[in-house]
Design an enzyme around this catalytic site. Structure first.
Site, PDB file in Angstrom:
ATOM      1  N   LYS A   1       0.806  -1.282   0.035  1.00 40.27           N
ATOM      2  CA  LYS A   1       0.011   0.128  -0.053  1.00 40.27           C
ATOM      3  C   LYS A   1       1.008   1.217   0.041  1.00 40.27           C
ATOM      4  CE  LYS A   1      -2.303  -1.345   3.783  1.00 40.27           C
ATOM      5  NZ  LYS A   1      -1.653  -2.837   3.785  1.00 40.27           N
ATOM      6  N   THR A   2       1.848   1.428   0.925  1.00 40.33           N
ATOM      7  CA  THR A   2       2.723   2.620   0.693  1.00 40.33           C
ATOM      8  C   THR A   2       3.403   2.708  -0.368  1.00 40.33           C
ATOM      9  OG1 THR A   2       2.932   2.049   3.364  1.00 40.33           O
ATOM     10  CG2 THR A   2       4.650   3.442   2.125  1.00 40.33           C
TER      11      THR A   2
ATOM     12  N   ASP B   1      -0.902   6.528   6.434  1.00 45.04           N
ATOM     13  CA  ASP B   1      -1.260   5.287   6.935  1.00 45.04           C
ATOM     14  C   ASP B   1      -1.977   4.843   8.194  1.00 45.04           C
ATOM     15  OD1 ASP B   1      -0.750   2.514   6.502  1.00 45.04           O
ATOM     16  OD2 ASP B   1       1.362   2.514   7.409  1.00 45.04           O
TER      17      ASP B   1
ATOM     18  N   ARG C   1       6.437  -8.376   1.230  1.00 40.93           N
ATOM     19  CA  ARG C   1       7.429  -7.994   2.333  1.00 40.93           C
ATOM     20  C   ARG C   1       7.930  -9.163   3.004  1.00 40.93           C
ATOM     21  NH1 ARG C   1       4.499  -4.506   6.826  1.00 40.93           N
ATOM     22  NH2 ARG C   1       4.634  -2.856   5.304  1.00 40.93           N
TER      23      ARG C   1
ATOM     24  N   THR D   1      -5.662  -1.216   6.996  1.00 41.14           N
ATOM     25  CA  THR D   1      -5.711  -2.876   7.415  1.00 41.14           C
ATOM     26  C   THR D   1      -7.296  -3.190   7.920  1.00 41.14           C
ATOM     27  OG1 THR D   1      -4.719  -2.751   9.556  1.00 41.14           O
ATOM     28  CG2 THR D   1      -3.246  -3.084   7.632  1.00 41.14           C
TER      29      THR D   1
END
Length: 347
Positions: free
Chosen positions: A73-74, A118, A226, A167
């Site tokens: 997302k980032t 975020d 990740r 999230t």
């Protein structure tokens, strides 16, 4: 009443826990959409929206990103800024403590800036209300003076694109969600996409890797880039010591064994949770509180940290009567399923 929420343990395969290594290899993050692997449908639509905004010479509509941790997302927010050729500002909702914090950022943005927040579900109500006006009218309400002489003025700000990531979409208020024009939902990555990500990251890290080794890392990464990058860095360490820097299938197998991670990306503690349900409660159902006591964790930690992937991987079920393991869990753990059962413990 005591707070039941327990500390979140550090882990390679749990993407929601930040590790020091995550901030080191920023070069692994794609910079443009063509480098962003996976999420094909979402990426294709976003490419159209970005192209249209650039042709009209307008700022992109506000963008809402939903999905589990570690899926990009980032990174996508940064990609959007790069594609638009505009500035990128980033913060998180907990860092915005007072309205002046938000005002300080928005009054310094240039036209078209991508402003990324975020954990947007954690915004305070007063900041959220200020954000509504900024998103719709590109103005800020600000109070000058105190008491009877206080008055509100509106400060104009340049058009910008707010990118909110969460999230937990269910915790974001409806008025805030309604102000986003574009919504993107991230899903876990397909095995082929995960393998491509491993190969790309290996190329950037300048380490050679065999196809079967990349496939095993991909399958052990929980469909999460990740986690794949974390595992790749650890396999690079093992390869440097044992194989002159080349990551082979044998290196990955030995490395995962040492890290106690299996081919589904389960750690030892994940497997222990399943084994406890099987061995002590005949596979379930067993209540969340009883299970939490049995594994020595807080209920919130069990529900938010361990269970989501076990459910997503098809190893665990949440039922009205409690938690139950699936036949696939017996197969994965190589355990024999008993034919007799019990009613389970509900409390």
């Amino acid at each position: 009443m005591a707070d039941k929420k327990g500390p979140v343990p550090s882990s390679i395969v749990h993407p929601e826990t930040p590790l020091e290594d995550d901030s080191r290899d920023l070069s692994l993050r794609p910079r443009f959409l063509q480098e962003f692997l996976g999420q094909a449908s979402m990426k294709e639509n976003l490419s159209v929206f970005i192209s249209a905004a650039k042709q009209r010479k307008e700022s992109l509509d506000h963008l809402f990103l939903i999905g589990p941790p570690g899926l990009g997302k980032t990174t996508l927010a940064q990609v959007v800024a790069n594609e638009l050729g505009v500035d990128f500002k980033v913060t998180s909702a907990p860092a915005l403590d007072k309205p002046k914090d938000l005002a300080g950022i928005l009054t310094t943005v240039s036209e078209g800036t991508v402003f990324f927040i975020d954990e947007i579900h954690r915004l305070k109500p007063t900041i959220e209300e200020m954000l509504y006006i900024a998103m719709e009218d590109y103005e800020l309400d600000w109070i000058i003076g105190q008491g009877p002489s206080a008055r509100t003025i509106r400060i104009p700000i340049p058009p910008f694109t707010l990118v909110g990531a969460t999230t937990k979409a269910g915790m974001v208020s409806s008025p805030l969600i309604s102000r986003f024009g574009i919504t993107c939902r991230f899903s876990f990555y397909e095995p082929a996409d995960m393998e491509a990500i491993v190969h790309r990251s290996a190329g950037i890290l300048k380490v050679s890797i065999d196809d079967d080794a990349a496939a095993l890392i991909a399958s052990s990464s929980r469909g999460t880039p990740r986690v794949a990058n974390r595992l790749l860095r650890r396999m690079r360490d093992f390869a440097q010591v044992f194989e002159q820097g080349h990551i082979s299938l044998r290196v990955v197998q030995e490395g995962l064994k040492r890290l106690e991670i299996d081919s589904l990306g389960l750690e030892r503690y994940d497997r222990e949770i399943l084994k406890i349900i099987i061995e002590r409660y005949n596979g379930g159902p067993v209540g969340a509180e009883t299970l939490a006591i049995s594994v020595g964790e807080a209920v919130d930690t069990l529900e938010d940290y361990y269970e989501p992937y076990l459910i997503q991987a098809g190893l665990l079920q949440r039922t009205p009567r409690g938690r139950m393991v699936t036949p696939f869990a017996y197969e994965h753990l190589n355990l024999e399923r008993k034919q007799h059962g019990n009613n389970g413990l509900l409390f």
